[in-house]
Design an enzyme around this catalytic site. Structure first.
Site, PDB file in Angstrom:
ATOM      1  N   LYS A  10       6.690   3.857   9.952  1.00  0.00           N
ATOM      2  CA  LYS A  10       6.280   5.024  10.724  1.00  0.00           C
ATOM      3  C   LYS A  10       6.782   4.924  12.172  1.00  0.00           C
ATOM      4  CE  LYS A  10       2.440   5.817   7.635  1.00  0.00           C
ATOM      5  NZ  LYS A  10       1.000   6.097   7.522  1.00  0.00           N
ATOM      6  N   TYR A  50       1.956  13.988   1.857  1.00  0.00           N
ATOM      7  CA  TYR A  50       0.525  13.714   1.986  1.00  0.00           C
ATOM      8  C   TYR A  50      -0.341  14.801   1.353  1.00  0.00           C
ATOM      9  CZ  TYR A  50       1.646   9.914   5.202  1.00  0.00           C
ATOM     10  OH  TYR A  50       2.117   8.755   5.746  1.00  0.00           O
ATOM     11  N   PHE A  58      -8.591  13.412   8.417  1.00  0.00           N
ATOM     12  CA  PHE A  58      -7.469  12.682   9.011  1.00  0.00           C
ATOM     13  C   PHE A  58      -6.107  13.308   8.697  1.00  0.00           C
ATOM     14  CE2 PHE A  58      -8.399  10.656   4.928  1.00  0.00           C
ATOM     15  CZ  PHE A  58      -7.141  10.614   4.321  1.00  0.00           C
ATOM     16  N   ARG A  86       2.415  -3.818  -1.827  1.00  0.00           N
ATOM     17  CA  ARG A  86       1.056  -3.551  -1.339  1.00  0.00           C
ATOM     18  C   ARG A  86       0.396  -4.835  -0.820  1.00  0.00           C
ATOM     19  NH1 ARG A  86      -0.535   1.621  -0.475  1.00  0.00           N
ATOM     20  NH2 ARG A  86      -2.667   1.025  -0.915  1.00  0.00           N
ATOM     21  N   THR A  92      -5.173  -0.832   4.139  1.00  0.00           N
ATOM     22  CA  THR A  92      -4.907   0.298   5.043  1.00  0.00           C
ATOM     23  C   THR A  92      -5.693   0.176   6.338  1.00  0.00           C
ATOM     24  OG1 THR A  92      -4.489   1.723   3.148  1.00  0.00           O
ATOM     25  CG2 THR A  92      -4.918   2.816   5.232  1.00  0.00           C
ATOM     26  N   ARG A 103       0.221  -5.113   8.066  1.00  0.00           N
ATOM     27  CA  ARG A 103      -0.835  -4.390   8.782  1.00  0.00           C
ATOM     28  C   ARG A 103      -1.779  -5.349   9.502  1.00  0.00           C
ATOM     29  NH1 ARG A 103      -1.665  -0.468   3.690  1.00  0.00           N
ATOM     30  NH2 ARG A 103      -0.107   1.121   4.206  1.00  0.00           N
ATOM     31  N   ASN A 113      -1.129   3.593  11.704  1.00  0.00           N
ATOM     32  CA  ASN A 113      -0.668   2.611  10.741  1.00  0.00           C
ATOM     33  C   ASN A 113       0.857   2.574  10.790  1.00  0.00           C
ATOM     34  OD1 ASN A 113      -0.347   1.027   8.426  1.00  0.00           O
ATOM     35  ND2 ASN A 113      -2.167   1.919   7.512  1.00  0.00           N
ATOM     36  N   HIS A 116       3.840   2.837   5.365  1.00  0.00           N
ATOM     37  CA  HIS A 116       3.324   3.469   4.149  1.00  0.00           C
ATOM     38  C   HIS A 116       3.974   2.755   2.973  1.00  0.00           C
ATOM     39  CE1 HIS A 116       2.340   6.401   1.066  1.00  0.00           C
ATOM     40  NE2 HIS A 116       3.583   6.236   0.654  1.00  0.00           N
ATOM     41  N   GLU A 127       7.385   9.898  -4.614  1.00  0.00           N
ATOM     42  CA  GLU A 127       7.781   9.734  -3.214  1.00  0.00           C
ATOM     43  C   GLU A 127       9.275   9.452  -3.080  1.00  0.00           C
ATOM     44  OE1 GLU A 127       3.427   8.145  -1.703  1.00  0.00           O
ATOM     45  OE2 GLU A 127       4.975   6.679  -2.164  1.00  0.00           O
TER      46      GLU A 127
END
Length: 148
Positions: A10, A50, A58, A86, A92, A103, A113, A116, A127
């Protein structure tokens, strides 16, 4: 069985100059990078990406953040790829993300964050198709043993 996972770094990753660090962590796990692009996300693409969060509190801040600057869209490939990615990215919520995860080491606010990662194989397929054309993915033969 080799599968694929979509990941997106991001805007905060680029602003903090962490792109190489994050990519390095995924490479060191043995995952194979098969798609990579630096891009700006339109509000339309963000809303498709999203869509499952539409209507949640959010959602608007998330779309605003993801469209606020360039992102790095990537596709990784490997055995049980989504599960591995993951685990490397971590929870998250920054408060729940363990040290040593991306993270856990680099996030302090859920709203900002830095990465993704697809949450299941079905999401990964959806995606990947949103962000990459089939010809933009290169399933190359790994010949690392030749170099070492």
């Amino acid at each position: 069985m080799s599968t694929r996972c979509f990941t997106m770094l991001k805007p905060g990753v680029l602003n903090r100059r962490l792109v190489g660090e994050v990519i390095s962590r995924l490479e060191k796990k043995g995952l194979k990078l098969v798609g990579l692009k630096l891009m700006n996300i339109s509000p339309e693409l963000a809303s498709k990406h999203y869509a499952e969060h539409k209507g949640k509190a959010f959602y608007d801040p998330l779309v605003d953040y993801i469209t606020s600057g360039p992102v790095v869209a990537m596709v990784w490939q490997g055995d049980d790829c989504v599960t591995l990615v993951r685990k490397i990215t971590g929870a998250t919520s920054p408060a729940e993300a363990h040290p040593g995860t991306i993270r856990g080491d680099f996030c302090s606010h859920t709203q900002h964050n830095i990465i993704h990662a697809s949450d299941c194989d079905e999401s990964a397929e959806r995606e990947i198709a949103l962000f990459f054309k089939p010809e933009e993915l290169i399933d190359w033969e790994d010949q690392a043993s030749v170099w070492f």
